[in-house]
Design an enzyme around this catalytic site. Structure first.
Site, short mmCIF file in Angstrom:
data_model
loop_
_atom_site.label_atom_id
_atom_site.label_comp_id
_atom_site.label_asym_id
_atom_site.label_seq_id
_atom_site.Cartn_x
_atom_site.Cartn_y
_atom_site.Cartn_z
N GLY A 70 0.79 -1.23 0.00
CA GLY A 70 0.00 0.00 0.00
C GLY A 70 0.82 1.28 0.00
N ARG B 29 14.44 12.34 3.89
CA ARG B 29 14.02 12.81 2.57
C ARG B 29 12.70 12.15 2.18
NH1 ARG B 29 17.27 11.36 -2.49
NH2 ARG B 29 16.64 12.86 -4.09
N ILE B 30 11.85 12.92 1.55
CA ILE B 30 10.56 12.39 1.10
C ILE B 30 10.63 12.16 -0.40
CG2 ILE B 30 8.08 12.82 0.95
CD1 ILE B 30 9.24 12.30 3.80
N PRO C 117 5.90 12.64 -2.15
CA PRO C 117 5.09 13.40 -1.18
C PRO C 117 3.62 13.00 -1.12
CG PRO C 117 6.32 14.87 -2.64
CD PRO C 117 6.58 13.49 -3.12
N GLN D 46 0.33 7.78 3.49
CA GLN D 46 0.81 6.96 4.59
C GLN D 46 0.49 7.61 5.94
OE1 GLN D 46 2.70 3.75 4.89
NE2 GLN D 46 1.23 3.81 3.23
N GLY E 136 12.48 6.22 6.68
CA GLY E 136 11.33 5.33 6.86
C GLY E 136 10.17 6.11 7.43
N GLU F 279 5.81 3.27 9.45
CA GLU F 279 5.53 2.86 10.83
C GLU F 279 5.37 4.08 11.75
OE1 GLU F 279 5.07 -0.28 11.15
OE2 GLU F 279 6.51 -1.38 9.93
MO1 MOS Z 1 5.03 -3.40 9.37
S1 MOS Z 1 4.24 -4.02 11.15
O1 MOS Z 1 6.60 -4.07 9.72
O2 MOS Z 1 4.22 -4.35 8.20
#
Ligand code: MOS
Length: 731
Positions: A460, A621-622, A625, A631, A695, A698
């Site tokens: 996704g 860095r993005i 966007p 996300q 990242g 998360e």
């Molecule tokens: Mo994420 S919980 O590592 O898919």
């Protein structure tokens, strides 16, 4: 960094696969057309612990169209070799149909294979299983905890003793299930001893290694295909029993087999975010400086595997504290094994820490942001390492300004609109920057188009799109001329599509491969006497829209197409790689956020409505966007669910999950989701990886639940130290 102009990276592109998705042409696991496919339906244990004493399959087998009913009494013995290259936690994984033992309610005890789904479902209902049932233990408080994992620095007792204010708080967090829209599904096909599976997974390589060890066939004999994943949130991070069951069934009936878990079966056929009990004691001086933090936490795991997650990191590094202790226990219960779920670890720890810090701020009469600023550490106090980048202070100030934090009343229950009590809260979020070894293959054709292949997944976040952007700039092509192919174990290997490591890891491998191909083309041109670029310095050549030219002199150059065809080359190709995190890091790397929420709570009914959420992110860095915003919004929605709705309820009498459906397991729907706003601080992290990303998938969920919980306190004056915060809890 590549000397290439960055045209695609940083541009708000729409998903390159968006059209495929909205027109239904993107194929999800159960939708692949495989000739001769038959259908498998699982029979689940109806007890929570015990033994199977008999299975009567005669009525099921008598149904026209039933090909087999497979169970421990007749299933082929499977080798189940050790598999270290996977996400299997320590312990002994569940061996599908290999013994008579029932370890949790819903465990697969048989699988029916039939020529149609309907016949299979009917026949499955006719399988009569008898048990010798025991009482299962599924309550966290009733289990026997394992030995703790411990950490300490300084002297917590003396830190607490000398504190002016001490808090001793215990929080309870419900079990959560991922509940992605797409159901877990597998199609398995054997040809000789070669196995192909179409599977919902976040890691084709992991599923490949697992199946090769379960069936003891060479790795190369197993191919896992998973081009599209309809949401995952972590549930696809390991190979579950149903995937093995589908492959086993296909071998028995010698036909391709499709097995789709029902929504109900997702609740025990795949993992979940475990239920936690988390006690936090903290002390602070009158100015709000933390003198000690003591964390004691435990969560459930299965009786056969010890699942753990990175829940301890925030407690060690988020705030400056000389005295920290942590004791982390897993509690084996008669349940199936948990798995990581979005923001795994920090989404739990931050709820506790950020709620407690808010409570401390209230006790001391210090603004919660000011209190956090006073405890901002100069380095990672758990490792002594400098931060690569940490711009949490900026997240606070930008967030406070954008959200209108100055309008918040320090006194709770001070703002009312009719029946509704209004409150604001905020929290910090953190998630470590993970990177893993990854590879990619890049092939530039003579027509000036390129294909990038890598085993990565896209559950996704937009892997197709963001990798296309990286490749396009590194090759000097327009986005349209780059095709990214992912989700196939035939492609070069990648780490799990989780832990927010795909952009850093796969992206760096793609960048490397594309840089190599571009450099090869540049070298070719420089050495070619017929090229306008002959003799030019390689560093002075850039490529734009498929045309190589001298930097600052666009007239002097030629296209890939001209260069390759003049040299009789059909294509140029290269393997890109990225080694992952070094053995010893020189910096502490994390993505951060400050999350703000405003809620309205019905004063009589206890209903909580989230009115606004703002997230300000320091994520490096993005690349993309538009997808980054998507996300962030997804993380906020997940956080609203965690804060107010999501709760897997177990009936402890028999271990049954009582709300294993989307009517009773509540998730946020459109009406629950208010105005959302995401702001990414502009910048990059040069220490983290070649792309400068930290990242973000998360971290965007971390901090949302405590921001909402703190807003609920600000609105009502009530501290609810449990998730979800239900209306009942507020009455
Ligand atoms: Mo994420 S919980 O590592 O898919």
């Amino acid at each position: 960094m590549s000397p290439q102009p960055q045209a695609a990276v940083g541009a708000p592109l729409s998903r390159v696969d968006g059209r495929l998705k909205v027109t239904g042409r993107a194929k999800y696991s159960a939708e692949h057309e495989v000739a001769g496919v038959v259908h498998a339906v699982m029979v689940d244990a109806s007890i929570g612990r015990g033994r199977i004493t008999s299975i009567d399959t005669s009525d099921a087998e008598a149904q026209r169209g039933v090909l087999a009913v497979i169970h421990h009494g007749n299933a082929p013995k499977l080798p189940y070799k050790d598999n270290k290259a996977s996400n299997n936690p320590p312990g002994a994984r569940l061996r599908v149909f290999q013994d008579d033992k029932v370890r949790f309610h819903g465990q697969p005890v048989a699988v029916v294979v039939a020529t149609s789904l309907e016949v299979g479902q009917h026949a499955a209902s006719l399988v009569k299983v008898r048990y010798d049932a025991e009482h299962p233990t599924t309550e966290l408080s009733k289990g026997e905890p394992d030995k703790p994992t411990e950490y300490s620095r300084g002297d917590v007792d003396s830190g607490l003793r000398k504190a002016d204010v001490r808090l001793d708080l215990t929080y309870r967090l419900a079990r959560n299930h991922h509940n992605a829209m797409e159901l877990h599904a597998t199609i398995a096909r054997w040809k000789g001893d070669k196995l192909t599976v179409w599977d919902k997974t976040q890691w084709v390589v992991g599923t490949q290694t697992e199946l090769s060890t379960v069936f003891d066939v060479p790795l190369k004999s197993v191919r896992v295909i998973s081009p599209f994943v309809g949401g995952g949130f972590g549930s696809g991070l390991r190979c579950w029993p149903h995937t093995v069951a589908a492959a086993l069934a296909a071998r028995v009936v010698k036909r391709p087999v499709k097995l789709v878990l029902t929504r109900k079966q997702q609740f025990f056929g795949t993992g979940f975010r475990p239920e936690y009990e988390y006690r936090l004691r903290l002390g602070a001086d009158r100015r709000g400086r933390l003198t000690a933090m003591a964390h004691e936490l435990e969560h459930e795991t299965s009786s056969y595997e010890t699942f753990t997650e990175g829940v301890l990191d925030p407690g060690r590094m988020l705030y400056s504290t000389s005295n920290v202790s942590q004791a982390y226990r897993t509690v084996p219960l008669d349940v199936n094994t948990p798995i990581w779920m979005r923001g795994p670890g920090p989404a739990t720890a931050s709820y506790v820490i950020e709620s407690a810090v808010d409570e401390l701020a209230d006790r001391l009469g210090i603004d919660p942001i000011e209190l956090r600023q006073r405890n901002e550490p100069d380095e990672d106090e758990s490792s002594g390492l400098p931060w690569s980048t940490r711009r949490l202070r900026e997240c606070y100030t930008v967030g406070a300004r954008e959200f209108g934090w100055e309008r918040r009343s320090a006194k709770p229950r001070a703002r009312r609109e009719g029946d509704w009590l209004i409150g604001m809260g905020m929290a910090a979020g953190v998630y470590h920057t993970a990177r893993g070894a990854a590879e990619a293959h890049v092939r530039l054709a003579a027509d000036g188009t390129a294909i990038v292949e890598t085993a990565a997944s896209d559950m996704g976040p937009g892997t197709y799109t963001s990798q296309t952007q990286v490749a396009a700039d590194a090759l000097g092509l327009t986005v349209r001329n780059v095709t990214v192919r992912i989700g196939d174990s035939l492609f070069p290997p990648t780490p799990p599509h989780g832990g927010s490591q795909t952009m850093a890891s796969v992206g760096s491998a793609v960048l490397d491969g594309c840089d190599k191909v571009r450099r090869r083309a540049v070298e070719l041109a420089i050495e070619d006497e017929d090229s306008p670029l002959h003799g030019v310095n390689a560093e002075d050549v850039v490529v734009r829209s498929g045309r190589l030219h001298v930097k600052g002199d666009p007239a002097r150059g030629e296209t890939y197409r001209q260069l390759l065809s003049r040299n009789d080359l059909g294509h140029l190709e290269a393997d890109g790689s990225y080694a992952g995190a070094p053995g010893t890091e020189r910096h502490s790397m994390h993505a951060y956020n400050a999350t703000f929420a405003e809620v309205a709570v019905d004063a009589t009914l206890g209903l909580v409505r989230v009115r606004r959420v703002l997230g300000v992110y320091d994520a490096g860095r993005i690349i993309s966007p538009k997808l980054a915003e998507s996300q962030a919004f997804g993380g906020m929605v997940g956080g609203i669910g965690q804060a107010l709705l999501e709760h897997t309820a177990t009936d402890h009498r028999d271990g049954r999950i009582a709300n294993a459906n989307l009517a009773d397991y509540l998730v946020p729907v459109h009406a629950d989701v208010p105005d959302l706003k995401a702001i990414y601080l502009d910048g990059e992290d040069r220490e983290a990886d070649p792309l400068g990303v930290k990242g973000l998938g998360e971290v965007v969920m971390v901090g949302v639940a405590p921001a909402i919980a703190n807003a609920v306190f600000n609105a009502t004056g009530r501290r609810v130290r449990q998730l979800p915060i239900t209306a009942e809890a507020l009455l």
